[in-house]
Each structure stands twice: as structure tokens, then as C-alpha cells.
Design an enzyme around this catalytic site. Sequence first.
Site, PDB file in Angstrom:
ATOM      1  CE  LYS A 103      -0.226  -0.293   5.013  1.00  0.00           C
ATOM      2  NZ  LYS A 103      -1.045  -0.661   6.185  1.00  0.00           N
ATOM      3  NE  ARG A 138      -6.658   0.735  11.690  1.00  0.00           N
ATOM      4  CZ  ARG A 138      -5.468   0.470  11.200  1.00  0.00           C
ATOM      5  NH1 ARG A 138      -4.522   1.383  11.221  1.00  0.00           N
ATOM      6  NH2 ARG A 138      -5.180  -0.709  10.705  1.00  0.00           N
ATOM      7  CE1 TYR A 181      12.142  31.342   4.528  1.00  0.00           C
ATOM      8  CE2 TYR A 181      12.479  28.980   4.210  1.00  0.00           C
ATOM      9  CZ  TYR A 181      12.181  30.240   3.707  1.00  0.00           C
ATOM     10  OH  TYR A 181      11.919  30.382   2.378  1.00  0.00           O
TER      11      TYR A 181
END
Length: 345
Positions: free
Chosen positions: A35, A128, A247
Site C-alpha cells: 500500500k 479501527r 528561516y
Amino acid sequence: MRPLHIDFDAGALRRNHGIARQHAGKGTRLWSVVKADAYGHGLIRTVETLADLADGFALIELEGAIALRQAGFRQPILMLEGFYHADEIPLFIHHDLTPVLHSQLQIEIFLRTPLPTAYLKLNTGMNRLGLEPREFLQAFHALHHVTDVTLMTHFADADDARGVDWQMARWTTLCDALGKKTSLANSAALLKYPETGGQWARPGIMLYGGSPFPDTPAAALNLQPVMTLKSEVIALRELQPGDRVGYGGTFTAETSMRIAIVACGYGDGYPRHAATGTPILVGNQRTRTLGRVSMDKLCVDITNRTDVNVGTPVTLWGKGLPVEEVATAASTISYELFCAVTSRH
Ligand SMILES: *Cc1c(COP(=O)(O)O)cnc(C)c1O
């Protein structure tokens, strides 16, 4: 061409499959779980590499399964979430796909057009997907005359201290008496509780050389990395004390330093949460990242290194740098890093 790329080690993938085979023992066949684009490794090349070894392939995506059939792969294919709508049934029939049935709605659709094979999933506590015991037994009795049913569940804690016994207790109470083929184990269960292998185990991460356990390095399980994420240094820079990097300037040089800029960032799937100090290989030597990861670039410490130039190879993870070390530094797991690698490489 931008130098970021994946080195794909087909030999390692085949050897890892062999390790799964050893743990499974003789009576257990293996679904190779592919998957999420084979955990970011590329679906077609992964299946091609395992084609003569795998007993079958398990995935989630219908497009992926159809692509495998169109590429000529004839092995059994298990669809781990089954179908989502009734209009997918003709495609399941046409491409000979086995659905996992995990909900009452799926059972109703299935009984209208039964397929030759199906997996019936029991919720044993992960909460689930999966049917509750009553629904599961009802569905079993409705189905098992018309289709070849394999019983399935999924473990929530096979990789940690809670283990599988608590789920196995719920499983055996219900399923032992039904006398059907079973499918329970993921990589962690296959490695740690091989007795749960059943007729069909479902290893995923271990095939790619990832450890399913937080505290056991993959190498200790004889697993080898299949993906090595590589790039190159594209710029060098000197820093003076007080200079900041990237940053937000989250890293400040305290002494004179040399840094290198590497073509890889969160836009490529490198975790932005990897803090200063995340291990990285520049040349063949380990060093650390500095400051925030940008979308396309990250900065590394090469102070006191004379061997680093523009073009020096960099390994983000893989051979020479276990993916788990980078995952830990980014407060995540190897699975997420693999899956996040984008098609920009
Ligand atoms: C992803 C998945 C697996 C494979 O799990 P690993 O931890 O990668 O071995 C097995 N079974 C099901 C139902 C899955 O969704």
C-alpha cells in the site's frame, strides 16, 4: 537534473522477504504489503522485484491493484479496506481482487454479488476497522457457504510492551471453532509472535528494511534498507560567530563554521520537524543538520572537513544511516518518512 534520488536496492528487498519467510515458517504464506506506493518505494518496481517470491500482494488503492493487473501480475491481490462503494464490485470481479470485509455495509453489498474469496475482519480491540463479535458471526454464517472466507484481525500493540495476548484471547474465543484460514500478523507480530502467523501473514515495513520496533534497530533483525535517499551538496558557506542559519535563524554559530547546503527539503518528504542535530551523511561521514529544514534545502555542519565540495554526495537515510535515527530525531517513525518521499525525486 536536481541530484535528489532514491537508490532502490532490489537485492535487499528480496533478502528481507526471505527473512519474513524464515519467521513465518512453512505453513504460513505471505501477503507482501505494498500500500501507499509500496511505502514510498514505487509500487511497480517493488512488485516486479518480488514477483517470483511473493504469494500475493496486499494494498489499499484500487487504481494500484488495477495497474498491477494491467502490468500482467497474476498473483492474488488482497484489498485491505475492501471496496468503498457498490459500483467497485465489477472491478473486483474483473481483476480478481479479494476484499477485506470490515463493516456491515460492505457485508450487505457483498451478499448481493458474492465474490469467490473474501476476508472477514474482526475487531479485537484496535477499534479501527472490523466487525464486532455478533456481527462477525452473523456475517460468517451468511457468507461461508457462498465464498471462500479467511478470518482476519489486526494488532494494535505487537510492537510494544502490551503485546498481542489480550487481542488473541478475544480472537481464539470466537475464531478457533470456525475452522477457517486466518490472517493476523503484521511485521511486528511476525517477528515477535510468529505463532500468530496463521495461514497468511501480512508483513509490510520489514520488507523495506524498516524495524517495526522502537528499540530494535533493523540491522539487529537482519533487515537491510531498500531505499537510500540521496542528494548532493549544492553550495558551501562560511559562518562567523553570531551568524544564524535558515528561516527563523534557529541555529546560531558560536564559533567560525563551515556549512553545506543540500538539495533536499520537506517538499521532497524530508521531515520539517527534524531538529538541529539530526544525523546525515556527507561523503561517507556522519554530521548533523543545522537550523530549520526548508521546502527544497537543508543545511549541514562541515566544520573542519576538507573533503566536501559542491557535488559531494549526501545520504539523508538508508545505507549507512538507519532511517530510524532520522525518524527519532523528527519524533516520528520510519513508515511516515518512507511514505512522505514525494515524486519530485
Ligand atoms: C499496513 C498493514 C499491514 C502491514 O503492517 P507493517 O507494520 O508495515 O508490517 C498489515 N495489515 C494491515 C491490515 C495493514 O493495514
